[in-house]
Scaffold this active site. Structure first.
Site, PDB file in Angstrom:
ATOM      1  N   ARG A  69       0.510  -1.508   0.040  1.00  0.00           N
ATOM      2  CA  ARG A  69      -0.321   0.172  -0.145  1.00  0.00           C
ATOM      3  C   ARG A  69       1.134   0.845   0.084  1.00  0.00           C
ATOM      4  O   ARG A  69       1.532   1.303   0.553  1.00  0.00           O
ATOM      5  CB  ARG A  69      -0.786  -0.270   0.994  1.00  0.00           C
ATOM      6  CG  ARG A  69      -2.049   1.025   1.305  1.00  0.00           C
ATOM      7  CD  ARG A  69      -2.849   0.929   2.817  1.00  0.00           C
ATOM      8  NE  ARG A  69      -1.645   0.776   3.746  1.00  0.00           N
ATOM      9  CZ  ARG A  69      -3.072   0.319   5.034  1.00  0.00           C
ATOM     10  NH1 ARG A  69      -3.986   0.526   4.794  1.00  0.00           N
ATOM     11  NH2 ARG A  69      -2.325  -0.182   5.822  1.00  0.00           N
ATOM     12  N   ARG A 111       0.512  -6.858  13.857  1.00  0.00           N
ATOM     13  CA  ARG A 111      -1.237  -5.966  13.840  1.00  0.00           C
ATOM     14  C   ARG A 111      -1.809  -7.377  13.664  1.00  0.00           C
ATOM     15  O   ARG A 111      -3.396  -7.363  14.217  1.00  0.00           O
ATOM     16  CB  ARG A 111      -1.508  -5.056  13.086  1.00  0.00           C
ATOM     17  CG  ARG A 111      -0.551  -4.117  12.817  1.00  0.00           C
ATOM     18  CD  ARG A 111       0.039  -2.612  12.206  1.00  0.00           C
ATOM     19  NE  ARG A 111      -1.846  -2.879  11.150  1.00  0.00           N
ATOM     20  CZ  ARG A 111      -1.087  -2.004   9.974  1.00  0.00           C
ATOM     21  NH1 ARG A 111       0.206  -2.305   9.254  1.00  0.00           N
ATOM     22  NH2 ARG A 111      -2.372  -2.038   9.000  1.00  0.00           N
TER      23      ARG A 111
HETATM   24  P1  AP5 Z   1      -7.294  -0.094   3.073  1.00  0.00           P
HETATM   25  O1  AP5 Z   1      -8.715   0.253   2.726  1.00  0.00           O
HETATM   26  O2  AP5 Z   1      -6.579   0.686   3.301  1.00  0.00           O
HETATM   27  O3  AP5 Z   1      -7.638  -1.248   4.449  1.00  0.00           O
HETATM   28  P2  AP5 Z   1      -8.039  -0.994   5.765  1.00  0.00           P
HETATM   29  O4  AP5 Z   1      -8.662  -2.287   6.562  1.00  0.00           O
HETATM   30  O5  AP5 Z   1      -8.197   0.190   6.560  1.00  0.00           O
HETATM   31  O6  AP5 Z   1      -6.522  -1.050   6.452  1.00  0.00           O
HETATM   32  P3  AP5 Z   1      -5.431  -0.424   7.422  1.00  0.00           P
HETATM   33  O7  AP5 Z   1      -4.252  -1.138   7.204  1.00  0.00           O
HETATM   34  O8  AP5 Z   1      -6.311   0.821   7.361  1.00  0.00           O
HETATM   35  O9  AP5 Z   1      -6.596  -1.541   9.039  1.00  0.00           O
HETATM   36  P4  AP5 Z   1      -6.165  -1.113  10.548  1.00  0.00           P
HETATM   37  O10 AP5 Z   1      -7.445  -1.220  10.940  1.00  0.00           O
HETATM   38  O11 AP5 Z   1      -4.143  -2.019  10.636  1.00  0.00           O
HETATM   39  O12 AP5 Z   1      -5.329   0.782  10.401  1.00  0.00           O
HETATM   40  P5  AP5 Z   1      -5.709   1.292  11.028  1.00  0.00           P
HETATM   41  O13 AP5 Z   1      -5.484   2.937  10.151  1.00  0.00           O
HETATM   42  O14 AP5 Z   1      -7.171   1.270  11.596  1.00  0.00           O
HETATM   43  O15 AP5 Z   1      -6.748  -1.481   1.898  1.00  0.00           O
HETATM   44  C1  AP5 Z   1      -5.410  -1.664   2.218  1.00  0.00           C
HETATM   45  C2  AP5 Z   1      -4.949  -2.502   0.948  1.00  0.00           C
HETATM   46  O16 AP5 Z   1      -5.827  -2.523   0.255  1.00  0.00           O
HETATM   47  C3  AP5 Z   1      -5.172  -0.891  -0.279  1.00  0.00           C
HETATM   48  O17 AP5 Z   1      -3.458  -0.437  -0.678  1.00  0.00           O
HETATM   49  C4  AP5 Z   1      -5.826  -1.121  -0.789  1.00  0.00           C
HETATM   50  O18 AP5 Z   1      -6.203   0.271  -1.675  1.00  0.00           O
HETATM   51  C5  AP5 Z   1      -6.484  -2.465  -1.194  1.00  0.00           C
HETATM   52  N1  AP5 Z   1      -7.479  -3.057  -0.905  1.00  0.00           N
HETATM   53  C6  AP5 Z   1      -9.146  -2.618  -1.004  1.00  0.00           C
HETATM   54  N2  AP5 Z   1      -9.520  -2.871  -0.654  1.00  0.00           N
HETATM   55  C7  AP5 Z   1      -9.457  -4.323  -1.830  1.00  0.00           C
HETATM   56  C8  AP5 Z   1      -9.645  -4.917  -2.726  1.00  0.00           C
HETATM   57  N3  AP5 Z   1     -11.031  -4.789  -2.416  1.00  0.00           N
HETATM   58  N4  AP5 Z   1      -9.183  -5.870  -3.676  1.00  0.00           N
HETATM   59  C9  AP5 Z   1      -8.016  -5.857  -3.789  1.00  0.00           C
HETATM   60  N5  AP5 Z   1      -7.166  -4.836  -2.781  1.00  0.00           N
HETATM   61  C10 AP5 Z   1      -7.576  -3.701  -2.095  1.00  0.00           C
HETATM   62  O19 AP5 Z   1      -5.263   1.293  12.849  1.00  0.00           O
HETATM   63  C11 AP5 Z   1      -4.153   1.710  12.936  1.00  0.00           C
HETATM   64  C12 AP5 Z   1      -3.098   1.552  13.805  1.00  0.00           C
HETATM   65  O20 AP5 Z   1      -3.129   2.446  14.756  1.00  0.00           O
HETATM   66  C13 AP5 Z   1      -3.027   0.242  14.639  1.00  0.00           C
HETATM   67  O21 AP5 Z   1      -2.198  -0.868  14.180  1.00  0.00           O
HETATM   68  C14 AP5 Z   1      -3.177   0.966  15.575  1.00  0.00           C
HETATM   69  O22 AP5 Z   1      -1.713   0.917  16.447  1.00  0.00           O
HETATM   70  C15 AP5 Z   1      -4.023   1.660  15.775  1.00  0.00           C
HETATM   71  N6  AP5 Z   1      -5.409   2.371  16.146  1.00  0.00           N
HETATM   72  C16 AP5 Z   1      -6.248   2.041  15.583  1.00  0.00           C
HETATM   73  N7  AP5 Z   1      -8.019   2.588  16.086  1.00  0.00           N
HETATM   74  C17 AP5 Z   1      -6.727   1.985  17.095  1.00  0.00           C
HETATM   75  C18 AP5 Z   1      -7.642   1.662  18.514  1.00  0.00           C
HETATM   76  N8  AP5 Z   1      -9.362   1.787  17.819  1.00  0.00           N
HETATM   77  N9  AP5 Z   1      -7.313   1.272  19.264  1.00  0.00           N
HETATM   78  C19 AP5 Z   1      -6.085   1.586  19.469  1.00  0.00           C
HETATM   79  N10 AP5 Z   1      -5.565   1.308  18.314  1.00  0.00           N
HETATM   80  C20 AP5 Z   1      -6.364   1.210  17.395  1.00  0.00           C
HETATM   81 MG    MG Z   2      -6.915   1.938   6.667  1.00  0.00          MG
END
Ligand code: AP5
Ligand code: MG
Length: 204
Positions: free
Chosen positions: A121, A162
């Site tokens: 990504r 993660r």
């Molecule tokens: P994308 O749409 O970016 O996926 P995503 O589900 O949003 O993945 P994230 O990595 O953002 O999820 P996450 O939950 O780990 O991260 P977050 O920012 O919430 O798609 C991913 C890739 O695949 C892209 O390249 C896209 O183009 C591709 N793609 C999408 N759909 C596709 C399809 N259908 N087919 C093919 N390719 C596709 O959290 C980050 C960190 O923040 C956490 O690890 C934690 O440390 C902290 N954090 C966040 N929320 C909390 C919480 N509630 N409590 C505690 N810590 C938290």
């Molecule tokens: Mg995301």
């Protein structure tokens, strides 16, 4: 309508959120995006969040619940979509005390595709456009010409943590919302537009 997007890291929550926001006019509240904003601004929350995010661990619940409460107030407590929150049972129970949730969409994917999706990504620093590195001919955003960058936590070792955290702490939410009759599962393995068709069927 108040909804939650559930799904493993890389399942496509952010990708679908952009489409849902455009079509249904729901305010997108992503805890990951809020933490990344704080990290860029180097606020106290940002410095704290960085120490957890770079290891692939969850930011402590008290901090996370507080920022969500503030974001919900900003959103007038209605017509929102939570992305990346709740992430464990404690957060889900805290949320239940604050607002009513209508639907929870779980984007279901095989773990085998996640490492490549996440490590490949790239995000535009200017407009936030997200794509896979294989779609780029250089490091320039095809939408706005900005610089494409890899997220700090999108390296293999961090992604492994993660995914473990997801399996241990977040996956139990599927059962939690199923038992409340609020869970809708969509197949996240198809192309993004195909996945969105399923989302539309759920949201009407
Ligand atoms: P994308 O749409 O970016 O996926 P995503 O589900 O949003 O993945 P994230 O990595 O953002 O999820 P996450 O939950 O780990 O991260 P977050 O920012 O919430 O798609 C991913 C890739 O695949 C892209 O390249 C896209 O183009 C591709 N793609 C999408 N759909 C596709 C399809 N259908 N087919 C093919 N390719 C596709 O959290 C980050 C960190 O923040 C956490 O690890 C934690 O440390 C902290 N954090 C966040 N929320 C909390 C919480 N509630 N409590 C505690 N810590 C938290
Ligand atoms: Mg995301």
């Amino acid at each position: 309508m108040n909804i939650i997007l559930l799904g493993a890291p890389g399942a496509g929550k952010g990708t679908q959120a952009a489409r849902i926001e455009e079509t249904y006019n729901l305010k997108h509240i992503s805890t990951g995006d809020i933490f990344r904003y704080h990290m860029r601004q180097q606020t106290e929350i940002g410095l704290l969040a960085r120490s957890y995010i770079k290891k692939g661990q969850l930011v402590p619940d008290e901090v996370t619940v507080k920022i969500v409460e503030l974001a919900l107030k900003d959103a007038d407590m209605k017509d929102f979509m939570l992305d990346g929150f709740p992430r464990n049972i404690y957060q889900a129970e805290a949320l239940d005390k604050i607002v009513d949730i209508d639907k929870v969409i779980d984007i279901s994917v095989d773990f085998s595709v996640l490492m490549d999706r996440i490590c490949g990504r790239r995000n535009c620093l200017e407009c936030g456009y997200t794509t896979h590195v294989s779609q780029l001919s250089d490091g320039v955003c095809p939408k706005c010409g900005g610089e494409m960058q890899q997220r700090m936590d999108d390296k293999e070792d961090t992604v492994k943590s993660r995914l473990e955290v997801y399996s241990e702490q977040t996956a139990p939410l599927i059962e939690y919302y199923k038992s409340k009759g609020k869970l809708f599962t969509v197949d996240g393995m198809g192309a993004p537009d195909k996945v969105f068709e399923e989302v539309r069927t759920v949201l009407g």
